[in-house]
Design a protein around this motif. Structure first.
Motif, short mmCIF file in Angstrom:
data_model
loop_
_atom_site.label_atom_id
_atom_site.label_comp_id
_atom_site.label_asym_id
_atom_site.label_seq_id
_atom_site.Cartn_x
_atom_site.Cartn_y
_atom_site.Cartn_z
N ASN A 140 16.36 3.13 36.43
CA ASN A 140 15.39 3.28 37.52
C ASN A 140 15.73 2.30 38.64
N ALA A 141 16.97 2.41 39.11
CA ALA A 141 17.47 1.49 40.13
C ALA A 141 16.65 1.58 41.40
N GLY A 142 16.60 0.46 42.10
CA GLY A 142 15.84 0.44 43.35
C GLY A 142 16.29 -0.66 44.27
N ALA A 143 15.89 -0.53 45.53
CA ALA A 143 16.17 -1.54 46.55
C ALA A 143 15.35 -1.20 47.78
N TYR A 144 15.01 -2.24 48.54
CA TYR A 144 14.34 -2.06 49.83
C TYR A 144 13.14 -1.10 49.74
N ASN A 145 12.25 -1.40 48.80
CA ASN A 145 10.98 -0.67 48.64
C ASN A 145 11.16 0.79 48.20
N GLY A 146 12.32 1.09 47.65
CA GLY A 146 12.53 2.42 47.09
C GLY A 146 13.09 2.31 45.69
#
Length: 305
Positions: A140-146
């Motif tokens: 469930n990778a994420g970055a910058y509020n996504g």
């Protein structure tokens, strides 16, 4: 390799010789550029080969590991006993309406570019994450509020019996850096994303803006596995590390990045032991100063030398 003679004979019936490597250094297959040899590294060309290879490993009681781009992985200097199955050749991307189905080995960059070409928005946050779509869904990778949970519709996996399962979003049990794939040891084959229609110029501008932020704030010029530590509840790992005066700290050629303290980098010729020793130093120092025990986001596999 005598103990694998029977296994290799069976593998040769499933896939071709160019897809089989013996004693392959894992430093050639991870973004950290460190790691000892895997006994056997396989690069199957399609889902049928993946299923067959998993079945062979299970029948022979040989442990196996799945990797995509190796961008969130640290392999110890002694390497990996057993089989590593690398899914890099299973990487087709298909766009239908507002949905994208990407095979697990497709890079996140290529998936985001396919979305841009189709005028689909929602996956821009992943454009600079240096991993595969399969790994991104699994953690469930994420970055910058996504994060992937915002766009993932379903995931095709191979279960522990070698059977194909199509998991919907709820069945994926997505949470912070976790999913059913990690919990139950499934193998991601493909991921279907549900996106929204958007303006190509706006999508491109967002991707460019995020690329600049990454370039300005992250040590992209050095080998690393991205953010080394998970975000502890109520804190940010990078802030705790920086306030512990650890920025720039080195063990051998492993360093807490001076650009972003949440990253441990390989300055030149770090060993896995250097990186692991630095991780422990960071964990111990932060716990002593703030009473918070950090845990690694990067996966750590294999044996010490």
């Amino acid at each position: 390799m005598k103990q694998y003679a029977k296994l290799i004979k069976q593998i040769n019936k499933v896939t071709t010789k160019e897809n089989i490597k013996i004693d392959e250094l894992m430093g050639n297959h991870t973004s950290f550029k460190v790691g000892g040899p895997a006994d056997i590294l396989l690069t199957p060309k399609d889902v049928n080969e993946v299923q067959a290879l998993i079945k062979i490993c299970k029948e022979n009681n040989v442990i196996y590991y799945l990797i995509g781009n190796g961008s969130n992985l640290l392999v110890r200097d002694g390497g990996i006993r057993g089989v590593v199955i690398k899914l890099c050749k299973i990487n087709n991307i298909k766009v239908e309406g507002n949905k994208i189905t990407a095979e697990s080995g497709a890079s996140l960059y290529n998936v985001t570019m396919a979305a841009l070409d189709a005028g689909l928005k929602g996956i821009e946050f992943a454009s600079g994450i240096p991993g595969s779509i399969g790994g991104a869904a699994a953690m469930n990778a994420g970055a910058y509020n996504g994060e992937m949970s915002m766009v993932l519709e379903s995931t095709l996996v191979v279960d522990n019996n070698g059977e194909l399962l199509n998991l919907n979003k709820d069945e994926m049990e997505l949470s912070y850096r976790s999913s059913a794939v990690l919990k139950y040891g499934y193998t991601v084959i493909s991921v279907t994303l549900c996106l929204e229609d958007g303006d190509k110029k706006v999508i491109k501008a967002r991707m460019d803006d995020l690329a600049k932020k990454r370039s300005d704030k992250q040590p992209l010029e050095y080998p690393s596995a991205g953010s080394t530590f998970k975000r502890p509840e109520g804190h940010y790992a990078s802030v705790l590390i920086q306030e512990s005066d650890l920025k720039g700290t080195c063990v051998g050629d492993a360093q807490v990045s001076v650009k972003h303290s949440g990253f441990i980098i390989n300055k030149k010729n770090a060993t896995a032991k250097d990186i692991l020793d630095l991780i422990k130093l960071v964990e111990d120092t932060v716990e002593e100063k703030f009473g918070v025990r950090l845990s690694t986001e990067v996966k750590i596999w294999g044996e010490d030398k």
